[in-house]
Design a protein around this motif. Structure first.
Motif, PDB file in Angstrom:
ATOM      1  N   VAL A 173      46.487-102.771 -14.379  1.00 54.95           N
ATOM      2  CA  VAL A 173      46.037-102.512 -13.012  1.00 54.95           C
ATOM      3  C   VAL A 173      45.949-101.008 -12.762  1.00 54.95           C
ATOM      4  CG1 VAL A 173      46.606-102.776 -10.580  1.00 54.95           C
ATOM      5  CG2 VAL A 173      46.959-104.689 -12.156  1.00 54.95           C
ATOM      6  N   ASP A 174      44.809-100.593 -12.279  1.00 55.38           N
ATOM      7  CA  ASP A 174      44.559 -99.202 -11.915  1.00 55.38           C
ATOM      8  C   ASP A 174      44.394 -99.143 -10.392  1.00 55.38           C
ATOM      9  OD1 ASP A 174      42.974 -96.834 -11.191  1.00 55.38           O
ATOM     10  OD2 ASP A 174      42.749 -96.523 -13.344  1.00 55.38           O
ATOM     11  N   ARG A 175      45.308 -98.466  -9.732  1.00 59.55           N
ATOM     12  CA  ARG A 175      45.299 -98.434  -8.267  1.00 59.55           C
ATOM     13  C   ARG A 175      43.996 -97.834  -7.717  1.00 59.55           C
ATOM     14  NH1 ARG A 175      49.386 -98.611  -4.510  1.00 59.55           N
ATOM     15  NH2 ARG A 175      50.981 -98.413  -6.110  1.00 59.55           N
ATOM     16  N   GLU A 176      43.522 -96.762  -8.348  1.00 56.17           N
ATOM     17  CA  GLU A 176      42.298 -96.131  -7.862  1.00 56.17           C
ATOM     18  C   GLU A 176      41.094 -97.060  -8.024  1.00 56.17           C
ATOM     19  OE1 GLU A 176      41.648 -92.309  -9.535  1.00 56.17           O
ATOM     20  OE2 GLU A 176      43.521 -91.461  -8.786  1.00 56.17           O
ATOM     21  N   MET A 177      41.058 -97.783  -9.153  1.00 53.81           N
ATOM     22  CA  MET A 177      39.952 -98.710  -9.358  1.00 53.81           C
ATOM     23  C   MET A 177      40.002 -99.852  -8.347  1.00 53.81           C
ATOM     24  SD  MET A 177      37.221 -99.293 -11.085  1.00 53.81           S
ATOM     25  CE  MET A 177      37.358 -98.301 -12.575  1.00 53.81           C
ATOM     26  N   LEU A 178      41.203-100.351  -8.075  1.00 53.00           N
ATOM     27  CA  LEU A 178      41.333-101.384  -7.051  1.00 53.00           C
ATOM     28  C   LEU A 178      40.764-100.902  -5.724  1.00 53.00           C
ATOM     29  CD1 LEU A 178      44.915-102.932  -7.478  1.00 53.00           C
ATOM     30  CD2 LEU A 178      42.734-104.085  -7.823  1.00 53.00           C
ATOM     31  N   SER A 179      41.086 -99.655  -5.366  1.00 57.64           N
ATOM     32  CA  SER A 179      40.602 -99.103  -4.106  1.00 57.64           C
ATOM     33  C   SER A 179      39.082 -98.976  -4.110  1.00 57.64           C
ATOM     34  CB  SER A 179      41.246 -97.737  -3.861  1.00 57.64           C
ATOM     35  OG  SER A 179      40.758 -97.150  -2.681  1.00 57.64           O
ATOM     36  N   THR A 180      38.536 -98.529  -5.250  1.00 64.86           N
ATOM     37  CA  THR A 180      37.083 -98.383  -5.358  1.00 64.86           C
ATOM     38  C   THR A 180      36.381 -99.732  -5.197  1.00 64.86           C
ATOM     39  OG1 THR A 180      37.315 -96.454  -6.797  1.00 64.86           O
ATOM     40  CG2 THR A 180      35.204 -97.620  -6.852  1.00 64.86           C
ATOM     41  N   PRO A 201      50.913-102.123 -14.676  1.00 58.67           N
ATOM     42  CA  PRO A 201      49.903-101.080 -14.486  1.00 58.67           C
ATOM     43  C   PRO A 201      49.248-100.660 -15.794  1.00 58.67           C
ATOM     44  CG  PRO A 201      52.085-100.123 -14.465  1.00 58.67           C
ATOM     45  CD  PRO A 201      52.279-101.606 -14.551  1.00 58.67           C
ATOM     46  N   GLU A 202      48.066-100.083 -15.688  1.00 58.77           N
ATOM     47  CA  GLU A 202      47.433 -99.431 -16.833  1.00 58.77           C
ATOM     48  C   GLU A 202      48.359 -98.327 -17.322  1.00 58.77           C
ATOM     49  OE1 GLU A 202      45.238 -99.129 -19.696  1.00 58.77           O
ATOM     50  OE2 GLU A 202      43.951-100.032 -18.172  1.00 58.77           O
ATOM     51  N   PHE A 239      65.898-114.190 -11.338  1.00 56.91           N
ATOM     52  CA  PHE A 239      66.473-113.104 -10.551  1.00 56.91           C
ATOM     53  C   PHE A 239      65.431-112.563  -9.565  1.00 56.91           C
ATOM     54  CE2 PHE A 239      68.793-113.000 -14.614  1.00 56.91           C
ATOM     55  CZ  PHE A 239      70.082-113.177 -14.148  1.00 56.91           C
ATOM     56  N   HIS A 240      65.915-112.026  -8.473  1.00 57.18           N
ATOM     57  CA  HIS A 240      64.995-111.436  -7.489  1.00 57.18           C
ATOM     58  C   HIS A 240      64.605-110.049  -7.937  1.00 57.18           C
ATOM     59  CE1 HIS A 240      63.103-110.403  -3.708  1.00 57.18           C
ATOM     60  NE2 HIS A 240      63.837-109.297  -3.680  1.00 57.18           N
ATOM     61  N   GLU A 241      63.324-109.810  -8.069  1.00 58.74           N
ATOM     62  CA  GLU A 241      62.782-108.500  -8.386  1.00 58.74           C
ATOM     63  C   GLU A 241      61.525-108.293  -7.544  1.00 58.74           C
ATOM     64  OE1 GLU A 241      63.628-105.964 -10.366  1.00 58.74           O
ATOM     65  OE2 GLU A 241      65.440-106.844 -11.223  1.00 58.74           O
ATOM     66  N   SER A 242      61.402-107.117  -6.951  1.00 57.63           N
ATOM     67  CA  SER A 242      60.206-106.834  -6.170  1.00 57.63           C
ATOM     68  C   SER A 242      58.992-106.716  -7.082  1.00 57.63           C
ATOM     69  CB  SER A 242      60.384-105.527  -5.383  1.00 57.63           C
ATOM     70  OG  SER A 242      60.579-104.443  -6.279  1.00 57.63           O
ATOM     71  N   ILE A 243      57.832-107.026  -6.555  1.00 60.44           N
ATOM     72  CA  ILE A 243      56.583-106.915  -7.297  1.00 60.44           C
ATOM     73  C   ILE A 243      55.922-105.612  -6.914  1.00 60.44           C
ATOM     74  CG2 ILE A 243      54.285-107.882  -7.652  1.00 60.44           C
ATOM     75  CD1 ILE A 243      55.481-110.641  -7.248  1.00 60.44           C
ATOM     76  N   THR A 244      55.777-104.719  -7.895  1.00 62.81           N
ATOM     77  CA  THR A 244      55.176-103.426  -7.653  1.00 62.81           C
ATOM     78  C   THR A 244      54.455-102.998  -8.903  1.00 62.81           C
ATOM     79  OG1 THR A 244      55.607-101.109  -7.080  1.00 62.81           O
ATOM     80  CG2 THR A 244      57.292-102.236  -8.359  1.00 62.81           C
ATOM     81  N   PHE A 245      53.529-102.043  -8.796  1.00 65.45           N
ATOM     82  CA  PHE A 245      52.903-101.499  -9.999  1.00 65.45           C
ATOM     83  C   PHE A 245      52.863 -99.992  -9.945  1.00 65.45           C
ATOM     84  CE2 PHE A 245      49.591-102.722  -7.031  1.00 65.45           C
ATOM     85  CZ  PHE A 245      48.651-101.698  -7.058  1.00 65.45           C
ATOM     86  N   ARG A 246      53.880 -99.430  -9.357  1.00 67.36           N
ATOM     87  CA  ARG A 246      53.990 -97.960  -9.353  1.00 67.36           C
ATOM     88  C   ARG A 246      54.595 -97.506 -10.666  1.00 67.36           C
ATOM     89  NH1 ARG A 246      56.169 -96.659  -3.196  1.00 67.36           N
ATOM     90  NH2 ARG A 246      54.337 -97.495  -2.112  1.00 67.36           N
TER      91      ARG A 246
END
Length: 246
Positions: A173-180, A201-202, A239-246
């Motif tokens: 996952v590329d955050r900038e590409m998602l935004s584009t 993430p990429e 287990f509880h883990e937040s979902i993030t791609f930072r």
């Protein structure tokens, strides 16, 4: 008794095998006894992502044929709890005995906590072999429309086979590409029609680790993709883990 998790994708190029290897190493780090099985007959690559290309591992047919027990699988030199069976090269997947394959996995359940099956991409004979044997399914997709459409189709086919425990992993996952593209991870989930297990993430470290013949989590333990694999591994253990791609 251990459980069998299949890692699938609707098409090639999603990074399914690297995700499978990352989860195997992360589960091993958590103290789980893990058997990783490359089921991509004829196109095996899981050994590269695990850093085991020189291991001389047995194929799963060696075990399914009754010549060796599951415990004879190659032991990872850096992850003592992690064992590996490669895919056979010269046996068409259509000729693999499903009953023998399932018997091998039943025996493996007695020795391992988690058996990860790295399935071939697509929905052909390899998909049928793996989907008939697994308890849970992790479906790896990219965020592009073709990849998501293929993931949705795989999910539909699993449902038709009575397989309901299917979770989505959105990889590279590329955050900038998602935004584009004006799309979100929620959009990917909605279009695939599947709940989310995690986001990876990429990360150039994935390619670098494979190029240097080392598992990602050992090559760059704190890179974004390694952290994501650890979060997903924890989540699939309950287990509880937040979902993030930072």
């Amino acid at each position: 008794m251990g459980e069998v998790l299949a890692v699938l994708s609707g098409k090639g190029g999603t990074g399914k095998t690297s995700v499978c290897a990352g989860l195997a190493c992360a589960l091993s780090e958590d103290g789980r006894r893990v058997l990783c099985v490359d089921c991509d007959v004829g196109l095996r690559n899981l050994d590269i992502s695990l850093g085991l290309s020189d291991s001389g591992a047995l194929s799963f047919l060696d075990v399914a044929g009754g010549n060796y027990p599951p415990s004879a699988a190659a032991r990872h030199p850096r992850y003592p709890n992690l064992h590996f069976l490669t895919a056979p090269m010269n046996c068409p997947v259509e000729r693999i005995d499903m009953d023998a394959f399932r018997a091998m996995l039943r025996a493996a359940r007695r020795e391992y906590d988690v058996i990860l099956l790295d399935a071939p991409a697509g929905v052909d004979a390899g998909f049928r072999l793996v989907s008939g044997a697994a308890d849970r399914f992790l479906l790896v997709t990219g965020f592009g429309p073709a990849s998501v459409r293929d993931a949705a189709r795989v999910g539909e086919l699993l449902e038709l086979r009575g397989k309901m425990d299917v979770r989505l992993i959105v990889n590279r996952v590329d955050r900038e590409m998602l935004s584009t593209l004006r799309t979100t991870i929620d959009d990917v989930m909605d279009n695939a029609g599947l709940p989310l297990a995690g986001v990876v993430p990429e990360d150039p470290c994935v390619t670098l680790a494979a190029s240097f013949g080392r598992p990602l989590l050992q090559y760059s333990p704190h890179c974004p993709a390694a952290k994501a694999c650890r979060r997903i591994a924890r989540r699939i253990q309950g287990f509880h883990e937040s979902i993030t791609f930072r």
